[in-house]
Scaffold this active site. Structure first.
Site, PDB file in Angstrom:
ATOM      1  N   TYR A  80       0.715  -1.289  -0.145  1.00  0.00           N
ATOM      2  CA  TYR A  80      -0.161   0.026   0.028  1.00  0.00           C
ATOM      3  C   TYR A  80       0.929   1.168   0.070  1.00  0.00           C
ATOM      4  O   TYR A  80       0.480   2.281  -0.517  1.00  0.00           O
ATOM      5  CB  TYR A  80      -0.836   0.052   1.101  1.00  0.00           C
ATOM      6  CG  TYR A  80      -2.146  -0.755   1.134  1.00  0.00           C
ATOM      7  CD1 TYR A  80      -2.226  -2.003   1.032  1.00  0.00           C
ATOM      8  CD2 TYR A  80      -3.435  -0.273   1.196  1.00  0.00           C
ATOM      9  CE1 TYR A  80      -3.261  -3.002   1.022  1.00  0.00           C
ATOM     10  CE2 TYR A  80      -4.579  -0.779   1.116  1.00  0.00           C
ATOM     11  CZ  TYR A  80      -4.357  -2.224   1.240  1.00  0.00           C
ATOM     12  OH  TYR A  80      -5.824  -3.066   0.993  1.00  0.00           O
ATOM     13  N   LYS A  85       3.481 -15.372   2.861  1.00  0.00           N
ATOM     14  CA  LYS A  85       3.871 -15.956   1.733  1.00  0.00           C
ATOM     15  C   LYS A  85       5.234 -16.299   1.384  1.00  0.00           C
ATOM     16  O   LYS A  85       5.918 -15.788   0.687  1.00  0.00           O
ATOM     17  CB  LYS A  85       3.104 -15.104   0.541  1.00  0.00           C
ATOM     18  CG  LYS A  85       3.354 -15.642  -0.840  1.00  0.00           C
ATOM     19  CD  LYS A  85       2.114 -17.025  -1.004  1.00  0.00           C
ATOM     20  CE  LYS A  85       2.478 -17.516  -2.277  1.00  0.00           C
ATOM     21  NZ  LYS A  85       1.679 -19.045  -2.373  1.00  0.00           N
ATOM     22  N   ASP A 141      -2.178 -18.430   1.218  1.00  0.00           N
ATOM     23  CA  ASP A 141      -3.318 -19.274   0.306  1.00  0.00           C
ATOM     24  C   ASP A 141      -4.119 -20.425   1.036  1.00  0.00           C
ATOM     25  O   ASP A 141      -5.128 -20.555   1.182  1.00  0.00           O
ATOM     26  CB  ASP A 141      -2.635 -19.677  -0.920  1.00  0.00           C
ATOM     27  CG  ASP A 141      -1.408 -20.332  -0.899  1.00  0.00           C
ATOM     28  OD1 ASP A 141      -0.744 -20.397   0.385  1.00  0.00           O
ATOM     29  OD2 ASP A 141      -0.736 -20.732  -1.813  1.00  0.00           O
ATOM     30  N   ASP A 190      -6.421  -7.314   4.449  1.00  0.00           N
ATOM     31  CA  ASP A 190      -7.406  -6.469   3.697  1.00  0.00           C
ATOM     32  C   ASP A 190      -8.347  -7.624   2.978  1.00  0.00           C
ATOM     33  O   ASP A 190      -9.588  -7.739   3.429  1.00  0.00           O
ATOM     34  CB  ASP A 190      -7.035  -5.519   2.646  1.00  0.00           C
ATOM     35  CG  ASP A 190      -8.177  -5.022   1.979  1.00  0.00           C
ATOM     36  OD1 ASP A 190      -9.056  -4.519   2.700  1.00  0.00           O
ATOM     37  OD2 ASP A 190      -8.136  -4.979   0.752  1.00  0.00           O
ATOM     38  N   ASP A 222     -12.391  -9.521   4.568  1.00  0.00           N
ATOM     39  CA  ASP A 222     -13.503  -9.417   3.795  1.00  0.00           C
ATOM     40  C   ASP A 222     -14.083 -10.905   3.761  1.00  0.00           C
ATOM     41  O   ASP A 222     -15.390 -11.474   3.880  1.00  0.00           O
ATOM     42  CB  ASP A 222     -13.223  -9.146   2.474  1.00  0.00           C
ATOM     43  CG  ASP A 222     -13.793  -7.563   2.282  1.00  0.00           C
ATOM     44  OD1 ASP A 222     -13.400  -6.876   3.276  1.00  0.00           O
ATOM     45  OD2 ASP A 222     -14.226  -7.104   1.065  1.00  0.00           O
TER      46      ASP A 222
HETATM   47  C1  IPM Z   1     -10.553  -1.337   4.089  1.00  0.00           C
HETATM   48  C2  IPM Z   1     -10.459  -0.730   2.603  1.00  0.00           C
HETATM   49  C3  IPM Z   1      -9.358   0.225   2.250  1.00  0.00           C
HETATM   50  C4  IPM Z   1      -7.953  -0.832   2.330  1.00  0.00           C
HETATM   51  C5  IPM Z   1      -9.390   0.955   0.839  1.00  0.00           C
HETATM   52  C6  IPM Z   1     -10.614   1.661   0.860  1.00  0.00           C
HETATM   53  C7  IPM Z   1      -8.283   1.870   0.886  1.00  0.00           C
HETATM   54  O1  IPM Z   1     -10.527  -1.875   1.791  1.00  0.00           O
HETATM   55  O2  IPM Z   1     -10.199  -0.507   4.630  1.00  0.00           O
HETATM   56  O3  IPM Z   1     -10.408  -2.515   4.326  1.00  0.00           O
HETATM   57  O4  IPM Z   1      -7.811  -1.544   1.419  1.00  0.00           O
HETATM   58  O5  IPM Z   1      -7.447  -0.727   3.359  1.00  0.00           O
HETATM   59 MN    MN Z   2     -10.670  -3.814   2.734  1.00  0.00          MN
END
Ligand code: IPM
Ligand code: MN
Ligand code: NAD
Length: 376
Positions: free
Chosen positions: A141, A186, A219, A243, A247
């Site tokens: 990032y 990884k 993975d 990240d 999710d």
């Molecule tokens: C999160 C989001 C952010 C990230 C984006 C919006 C920059 O996906 O906070 O999880 O990737 O950190």
């Molecule tokens: Mn995110």
């Protein structure tokens, strides 16, 4: 107590869930006598539209002067032009970097009433209670970037110090829980991951010999998170892997609209935000689940303001709403954003009034033990 809180609603459903966070703070202030002074500032696409910057100087200054910062979400199709020189997401990344928020805590604890709503089999979800500690100010990032017409580059770079501080935070958290730490990397491919692995092993051996360290390749970890989620306690990992895996982990809980987060540094204000984005598909329709935002308020009460009992009250109120199916559609309920958040405030009021001569709320289990939720 008196606290100054900067509110950054942002874009899409951000302002909708933030309005509910603000109302929750007002309610909590009235019920407890604490004074929460809130100030709204621009970030993301809203800030680009207004002043041409994703993180305006007065937003950053207000955040620095606050006890804590709450953020809704940034981004959306309006600002998605690949040729644009500035993107809403840069505002959030700059804020995390400027405030030195290197540790992002993302707890995942499926509500018993949601277990049958999850795409994962119920027997696998029983007992899931994990926290992902995502490194937040390094890695891909923040490495050097290059974008030419036919070639682009994102550099992944980590230093020993960046790894040590976040692993130390994660191991200390594991010590207050089930004393298990999983490093996800990884290392079979990436030099940075091999550094993570070496530094983590050394640090845990030296400073946390009582913590059981497990190491997984990312993975395989993505698979283990679904096949044996209950075995995880604290997971620590680099920025990008954290990240993606969170999710995925949101699906253990049943919805993106349920996962809160706390971003912490060594000092200064913490930043609290749902892990979800601006959900353009839901924006402006009163459909977004406000619970991840309200649970982020609870994390703020606990981590930045020291109001642990109040944090448990908020969590309990959300939990009771889920148990009673007082939820938005993503959790199978029939309520809109505004109604679902109002249901939480109503339960908060009853709990606070009811606890005036008992002293119980904070010590109760976060989850209802006999959920009455049924999948619609
Ligand atoms: C999160 C989001 C952010 C990230 C984006 C919006 C920059 O996906 O906070 O999880 O990737 O950190
Ligand atoms: Mn995110
Ligand atoms: P998203 O998280 O916005 O949405 C993914 C899915 O989850 C969608 O189906 C959405 O409807 C659902 N969802 C998200 N929040 C929900 C809620 N509160 N209640 C119910 N359902 C919810 O991810 P995306 O669509 O990939 O990204 C949209 C925009 O948000 C992009 O611009 C992205 O960069 C941005 N984003 C911002 C943040 C942040 O501000 N922290 C985080 C992630 C994505």
């Amino acid at each position: 107590m008196q606290a100054t809180i900067t509110l950054l609603p942002g874009d899409g459903i951000g302002p909708e869930v933030m309005a509910q966070a603000e109302q929750l703070l007002t309610e909590l202030g009235a019920l407890t006598g604490h004074s929460f002074q809130t100030h709204r500032r621009l970030i993301g696409g809203a800030a680009i539209d207004a002043v041409g910057q994703a993180l305006p100087g007065n937003t950053l200054a207000a955040c620095r002067q606050s006890d804590a910062v709450l953020l809704g979400a940034v981004g959306g199709p309006k600002w998605d032009d690949p040729e644009a020189s500035i993107r809403p997401e840069q505002g959030l990344l700059q804020l995390r970097e400027q405030l030195g928020l290197f540790a992002n805590l993302r707890p995942v604890k499926p509500h018993p009433a949601m277990i049958h709503a999850s795409p994962i089999r119920p027997e696998r979800l029983a007992g899931v209670d994990l926290v992902v500690v995502r490194e937040l100010t390094g890695g891909l990032y923040f490495g050097r970037k290059l974008a030419l017409a036919d070639m682009a580059e994102d550099v992944c770079r980590y230093s020993r110090e960046e790894i040590e501080r976040v692993v130390r935070r994660a191991a200390a958290l594991a010590r207050t829980r089930r004393r298990r730490l999983t490093l996800v990397d990884k290392a079979n491919v990436l030099a940075t991951s091999r550094l993570w692995r070496r530094v983590t092993k050394e640090l845990v051996q030296r400073e946390f010999p009582d913590i059981a360290l497990e190491i997984l390749l990312v993975d395989a970890a993505a698979m283990h998170l679904l096949s044996r989620p209950a075995e995880f306690d604290v997971i620590v990992t680099e920025n990008l892997f954290g990240d993606i895996l969170t999710d995925e982990a949101a699906m253990l809980a049943g919805s993106m609209g349920l996962l809160p987060s706390a971003s912490l540094g060594n000092s200064g204000p913490g930043l609290y935000e749902p892990i979800h984005g601006s959900a353009p598909d839901l924006a402006g329709q009163d459909k977004a689940n406000p619970f991840a935002m309200l649970l982020s308020v609870a994390m703020m009460l606990e981590h930045s303001l020291g109001l642990v009992e109040e944090a448990r009250l908020v969590e309990r109120a959300v939990s009771d709403c889920i148990a009673a199916s007082e939820t938005t559609a993503d959790l199978g309920g029939r309520l809109g954003t505004v109604e679902a958040a109002a249901a939480v405030r109503s339960r908060l009021r009853s709990a606070t009034v009811g606890s005036q001569d008992r002293k119980p709320a904070a010590s109760k289990e976060t989850h209802a033990t006999t959920p009455v939720y049924s999948v619609a």
